[in-house]
Design a protein around this motif. Structure first.
Motif, PDB file in Angstrom:
ATOM      1  N   LYS A 178       0.857  -1.424   0.213  1.00  0.00           N
ATOM      2  CA  LYS A 178       0.177   0.255   0.007  1.00  0.00           C
ATOM      3  C   LYS A 178       0.693   1.204  -0.078  1.00  0.00           C
ATOM      4  CE  LYS A 178      -4.051   1.967   1.891  1.00  0.00           C
ATOM      5  NZ  LYS A 178      -5.534   1.899   3.382  1.00  0.00           N
ATOM      6  N   THR A 179       2.087   1.351   0.335  1.00  0.00           N
ATOM      7  CA  THR A 179       2.955   2.398   0.611  1.00  0.00           C
ATOM      8  C   THR A 179       3.863   2.292  -0.094  1.00  0.00           C
ATOM      9  OG1 THR A 179       3.688   2.286   2.714  1.00  0.00           O
ATOM     10  CG2 THR A 179       5.146   3.362   2.002  1.00  0.00           C
ATOM     11  N   TYR A 180       3.477   1.731  -1.500  1.00  0.00           N
ATOM     12  CA  TYR A 180       4.055   2.033  -2.384  1.00  0.00           C
ATOM     13  C   TYR A 180       2.848   2.680  -3.533  1.00  0.00           C
ATOM     14  CZ  TYR A 180       8.595   0.472  -2.471  1.00  0.00           C
ATOM     15  OH  TYR A 180       9.728   0.126  -1.856  1.00  0.00           O
ATOM     16  N   GLY A 181       2.055   2.436  -2.710  1.00  0.00           N
ATOM     17  CA  GLY A 181       0.831   2.709  -4.122  1.00  0.00           C
ATOM     18  C   GLY A 181       0.030   2.217  -4.947  1.00  0.00           C
ATOM     19  N   TYR A 182       0.280   0.826  -4.437  1.00  0.00           N
ATOM     20  CA  TYR A 182      -1.128  -0.560  -5.052  1.00  0.00           C
ATOM     21  C   TYR A 182      -1.800  -0.420  -3.847  1.00  0.00           C
ATOM     22  CZ  TYR A 182       3.762  -1.314  -7.111  1.00  0.00           C
ATOM     23  OH  TYR A 182       4.836  -1.111  -9.046  1.00  0.00           O
ATOM     24  N   LYS A 183      -2.843  -1.295  -4.889  1.00  0.00           N
ATOM     25  CA  LYS A 183      -4.192  -1.408  -4.512  1.00  0.00           C
ATOM     26  C   LYS A 183      -4.666  -2.634  -3.777  1.00  0.00           C
ATOM     27  CE  LYS A 183      -9.424  -0.932  -4.941  1.00  0.00           C
ATOM     28  NZ  LYS A 183     -10.398  -0.734  -6.265  1.00  0.00           N
ATOM     29  N   THR A 184      -4.930  -2.667  -2.042  1.00  0.00           N
ATOM     30  CA  THR A 184      -5.096  -4.102  -1.699  1.00  0.00           C
ATOM     31  C   THR A 184      -6.356  -4.202  -1.440  1.00  0.00           C
ATOM     32  OG1 THR A 184      -4.736  -3.012   0.813  1.00  0.00           O
ATOM     33  CG2 THR A 184      -2.705  -3.463  -0.320  1.00  0.00           C
ATOM     34  N   ILE A 185      -6.933  -5.358  -1.099  1.00  0.00           N
ATOM     35  CA  ILE A 185      -8.190  -5.169  -0.625  1.00  0.00           C
ATOM     36  C   ILE A 185      -8.670  -6.869   0.362  1.00  0.00           C
ATOM     37  CG2 ILE A 185      -8.508  -7.340  -2.051  1.00  0.00           C
ATOM     38  CD1 ILE A 185     -10.752  -4.436  -2.088  1.00  0.00           C
ATOM     39  N   PHE A 186      -9.558  -6.467   1.712  1.00  0.00           N
ATOM     40  CA  PHE A 186      -9.395  -7.661   2.612  1.00  0.00           C
ATOM     41  C   PHE A 186     -10.922  -8.084   1.920  1.00  0.00           C
ATOM     42  CE2 PHE A 186     -10.224  -9.984   6.379  1.00  0.00           C
ATOM     43  CZ  PHE A 186      -8.898 -10.586   6.363  1.00  0.00           C
ATOM     44  N   LEU A 187     -11.421  -9.771   1.721  1.00  0.00           N
ATOM     45  CA  LEU A 187     -12.281 -10.338   1.868  1.00  0.00           C
ATOM     46  C   LEU A 187     -12.885 -11.162   2.656  1.00  0.00           C
ATOM     47  CD1 LEU A 187     -12.191 -10.300  -2.372  1.00  0.00           C
ATOM     48  CD2 LEU A 187     -13.278  -8.916  -0.581  1.00  0.00           C
ATOM     49  N   ASP A 188     -13.929 -11.854   2.590  1.00  0.00           N
ATOM     50  CA  ASP A 188     -14.215 -13.143   2.871  1.00  0.00           C
ATOM     51  C   ASP A 188     -14.059 -14.751   2.259  1.00  0.00           C
ATOM     52  OD1 ASP A 188     -15.710 -14.891   5.093  1.00  0.00           O
ATOM     53  OD2 ASP A 188     -17.538 -13.949   4.490  1.00  0.00           O
ATOM     54  N   ALA A 189     -12.725 -15.060   2.826  1.00  0.00           N
ATOM     55  CA  ALA A 189     -12.890 -16.644   2.143  1.00  0.00           C
ATOM     56  C   ALA A 189     -12.635 -17.380   2.632  1.00  0.00           C
ATOM     57  CB  ALA A 189     -10.785 -16.412   2.489  1.00  0.00           C
ATOM     58  N   LYS A 190     -13.727 -17.860   3.724  1.00  0.00           N
ATOM     59  CA  LYS A 190     -14.299 -18.385   4.939  1.00  0.00           C
ATOM     60  C   LYS A 190     -14.736 -19.798   3.937  1.00  0.00           C
ATOM     61  CE  LYS A 190     -18.135 -17.261   6.760  1.00  0.00           C
ATOM     62  NZ  LYS A 190     -18.487 -15.347   6.325  1.00  0.00           N
ATOM     63  N   GLU A 191     -15.496 -19.375   2.999  1.00  0.00           N
ATOM     64  CA  GLU A 191     -16.143 -20.705   1.725  1.00  0.00           C
ATOM     65  C   GLU A 191     -14.827 -21.116   1.175  1.00  0.00           C
ATOM     66  OE1 GLU A 191     -19.195 -21.844   2.793  1.00  0.00           O
ATOM     67  OE2 GLU A 191     -19.944 -19.639   4.095  1.00  0.00           O
ATOM     68  N   TYR A 192     -13.842 -20.678   1.471  1.00  0.00           N
ATOM     69  CA  TYR A 192     -12.848 -20.956   0.005  1.00  0.00           C
ATOM     70  C   TYR A 192     -11.619 -22.140   0.466  1.00  0.00           C
ATOM     71  CZ  TYR A 192     -16.455 -18.526  -2.593  1.00  0.00           C
ATOM     72  OH  TYR A 192     -17.261 -18.114  -3.076  1.00  0.00           O
ATOM     73  N   VAL A 193     -11.306 -21.528   2.011  1.00  0.00           N
ATOM     74  CA  VAL A 193     -10.062 -22.236   2.126  1.00  0.00           C
ATOM     75  C   VAL A 193     -10.455 -22.435   4.087  1.00  0.00           C
ATOM     76  CG1 VAL A 193      -7.721 -21.913   3.355  1.00  0.00           C
ATOM     77  CG2 VAL A 193      -9.099 -20.834   1.307  1.00  0.00           C
ATOM     78  N   ARG A 194      -9.553 -23.147   4.640  1.00  0.00           N
ATOM     79  CA  ARG A 194      -9.989 -23.206   5.549  1.00  0.00           C
ATOM     80  C   ARG A 194      -8.965 -24.155   6.332  1.00  0.00           C
ATOM     81  NH1 ARG A 194     -10.522 -28.906   6.978  1.00  0.00           N
ATOM     82  NH2 ARG A 194     -11.105 -30.264   5.016  1.00  0.00           N
ATOM     83  N   CYS A 195      -8.712 -23.599   7.721  1.00  0.00           N
ATOM     84  CA  CYS A 195      -7.425 -23.740   8.888  1.00  0.00           C
ATOM     85  C   CYS A 195      -7.455 -24.512  10.180  1.00  0.00           C
ATOM     86  CB  CYS A 195      -6.162 -22.954   8.553  1.00  0.00           C
ATOM     87  SG  CYS A 195      -5.004 -23.517   9.024  1.00  0.00           S
ATOM     88  N   ARG A 196      -6.949 -25.204  10.480  1.00  0.00           N
ATOM     89  CA  ARG A 196      -6.798 -25.217  12.188  1.00  0.00           C
ATOM     90  C   ARG A 196      -5.724 -25.114  12.453  1.00  0.00           C
ATOM     91  NH1 ARG A 196      -7.942 -30.550  16.064  1.00  0.00           N
ATOM     92  NH2 ARG A 196      -7.987 -29.439  17.967  1.00  0.00           N
ATOM     93  N   MET A 197      -5.563 -23.509  12.916  1.00  0.00           N
ATOM     94  CA  MET A 197      -3.895 -23.062  13.398  1.00  0.00           C
ATOM     95  C   MET A 197      -3.180 -23.243  14.525  1.00  0.00           C
ATOM     96  SD  MET A 197      -5.344 -19.420  13.366  1.00  0.00           S
ATOM     97  CE  MET A 197      -3.873 -17.863  13.092  1.00  0.00           C
ATOM     98  N   TYR A 198      -4.042 -24.146  15.537  1.00  0.00           N
ATOM     99  CA  TYR A 198      -2.655 -25.062  16.613  1.00  0.00           C
ATOM    100  C   TYR A 198      -3.907 -25.788  16.999  1.00  0.00           C
ATOM    101  CZ  TYR A 198      -1.297 -20.130  15.867  1.00  0.00           C
ATOM    102  OH  TYR A 198      -0.685 -18.721  16.083  1.00  0.00           O
ATOM    103  N   THR A 199      -3.310 -26.464  17.827  1.00  0.00           N
ATOM    104  CA  THR A 199      -3.885 -27.713  18.300  1.00  0.00           C
ATOM    105  C   THR A 199      -4.156 -27.681  19.368  1.00  0.00           C
ATOM    106  OG1 THR A 199      -1.516 -29.282  18.350  1.00  0.00           O
ATOM    107  CG2 THR A 199      -3.242 -29.084  16.192  1.00  0.00           C
ATOM    108  N   SER A 200      -3.790 -27.087  20.469  1.00  0.00           N
ATOM    109  CA  SER A 200      -3.770 -26.274  21.998  1.00  0.00           C
ATOM    110  C   SER A 200      -3.915 -25.136  22.711  1.00  0.00           C
ATOM    111  CB  SER A 200      -2.968 -27.453  22.327  1.00  0.00           C
ATOM    112  OG  SER A 200      -1.408 -26.832  22.650  1.00  0.00           O
ATOM    113  N   TYR A 201      -3.859 -24.579  23.870  1.00  0.00           N
ATOM    114  CA  TYR A 201      -4.089 -23.548  24.307  1.00  0.00           C
ATOM    115  C   TYR A 201      -3.270 -23.147  24.532  1.00  0.00           C
ATOM    116  CZ  TYR A 201      -4.527 -20.426  28.110  1.00  0.00           C
ATOM    117  OH  TYR A 201      -4.070 -19.111  28.447  1.00  0.00           O
ATOM    118  N   VAL A 202      -1.675 -24.088  24.597  1.00  0.00           N
ATOM    119  CA  VAL A 202      -0.037 -23.029  24.990  1.00  0.00           C
ATOM    120  C   VAL A 202       0.239 -23.101  23.053  1.00  0.00           C
ATOM    121  CG1 VAL A 202       2.089 -23.804  25.429  1.00  0.00           C
ATOM    122  CG2 VAL A 202      -0.020 -25.057  26.716  1.00  0.00           C
TER     123      VAL A 202
END
Length: 350
Positions: free
Chosen positions: A236-260
């Motif tokens: 964005k600093t360089y002047g390019y256009k960024t976008i943030f969208l909703d991808a929950k129907e297309y990608v899933r992930c279990r980031m962690y497997t425990s509290y720690v």
């Protein structure tokens, strides 16, 4: 005390408005995929000790509706069976190319250096950076291509679906939604404004290769602990256009497997997500204490004591509970997770 409760109520109303605006923005701006062919897409996957997850990731990526893509995987000096698994997958499809990672270069972090090596080998016009523990729907790449084109953007990221498999994870993982619940309006991201008004999640980043190379790739954030956020801000600093969208129907992930593992993973990223700005961090903590934690403590005190203005004490708590419930519902998580929000904020910031 009355003044503090008035401030808390106003803050919670602000959080509610930000959250509602962001949910509407995600729904309005996230188009369904309609591209099944187009420029070559290079899928970039760094993998270090991913023997438990890499098979699921690659299997899902081999069943894409979008036709013109390649998959590049780098075994980042794994000590498990990641490399033998990659060799077997390479035999299955000519779309997959695998690479043995070089020893970590000085002044680089592992993930950035792995991606840096893969980009050099990429032949595509577009780059899709994703993690080895993600699982993609058949429309994952098509969705990214379609939305980048429709928004005339150069860089795209989005909220994927976060799988939560334990109560320990439920106490931490929803912290991924804090910025877009409390202060960051997603509708402002595409504008030519301050780079802080940017957001990205490294599990799914899609961008034009020429743009990525023009800004120096990961070289400007090669030691960052939040390389995804920093990359979005740099672009964005360089002047390019960024976008943030909703991808929950297309990608899933279990980031962690425990509290720690979830705790350590998120806590180290918070300061970086706030642009490493101590003033912003202090203000963020103050917002949470005044608007979220204090009202809960005060309400519990009144309930236990049996005297006090229950309405004024309960109003900010009720407003924020509704806010957090909207977030949890929008992310398609269990509604019971919404009740854990006081503990979540204590875990992250205390």
């Amino acid at each position: 005390m009355t003044l503090v409760l008035i401030i808390a109520t106003c803050l919670c109303l602000f959080f509610f408005s930000i959250t509602l605006s962001n949910i509407v923005t995600l729904k309005k701006w996230s188009y369904t995929p309609d591209s099944t062919t187009g420029p070559l897409v290079s899928v970039i996957i760094p993998a270090r000790n991913e023997e438990q997850t890499i098979s699921g990731c690659l299997t899902s990526l081999l069943h894409q509706k979008y036709k013109n893509y390649e998959i590049l995987v780098l075994d980042d000096n794994s000590t498990d069976n990641t490399w033998p698994i990659l060799k077997e997958f390479q035999k299955k499809s000519d779309k997959i190319r695998i690479f043995a990672g070089l020893p970590l270069a000085e002044h680089w972090s592992g993930k950035q250096y792995a991606c840096h090596q893969l980009v050099k080998e990429a032949k595509g016009e577009f780059l899709l950076f994703t993690d080895a523990d993600t699982v993609h729907s058949p429309f994952s790449i098509s969705w990214a291509v379609s939305n980048l084109k429709k928004h005339h953007a150069d860089f795209l990221s989005g909220y994927i679906y976060h799988v939560i498999g334990s109560w320990g994870e439920a106490l931490i993982v929803p912290a991924a939604y804090l910025l877009t619940t409390l202060i960051l309006p997603l509708c402002k991201i595409p504008g030519k404004n301050h780079p802080f008004i940017s957001f990205a999640i490294g599990q799914f980043i899609f961008c034009k290769k020429d743009v990525f190379q023009a800004i120096g790739g990961y070289s400007l954030c090669k030691q960052s602990v939040v390389e995804d956020m920093d990359l979005a801000r740099i672009i964005k600093t360089y002047g390019y256009k960024t976008i943030f969208l909703d991808a929950k129907e297309y990608v899933r992930c279990r980031m962690y497997t425990s509290y720690v593992s979830a705790f350590h993973g998120f806590v180290k990223n918070i300061f970086g997500a706030l642009n490493k700005n101590s003033v912003i961090l202090a203000g963020f903590c103050l917002l949470i204490i005044l608007g979220i934690e204090f009202p809960v403590v005060h309400l519990i005190h009144i309930l236990l004591k049996g005297t006090g203005d229950l309405l004024s004490a309960g109003l900010p708590v009720g407003i924020f509970f509704c806010t957090w419930s909207l977030v949890i519902k929008d992310r398609k998580l269990s509604p019971f997770i919404a009740f854990l929000y006081p503990l979540l904020f204590v875990n992250i910031f205390c």
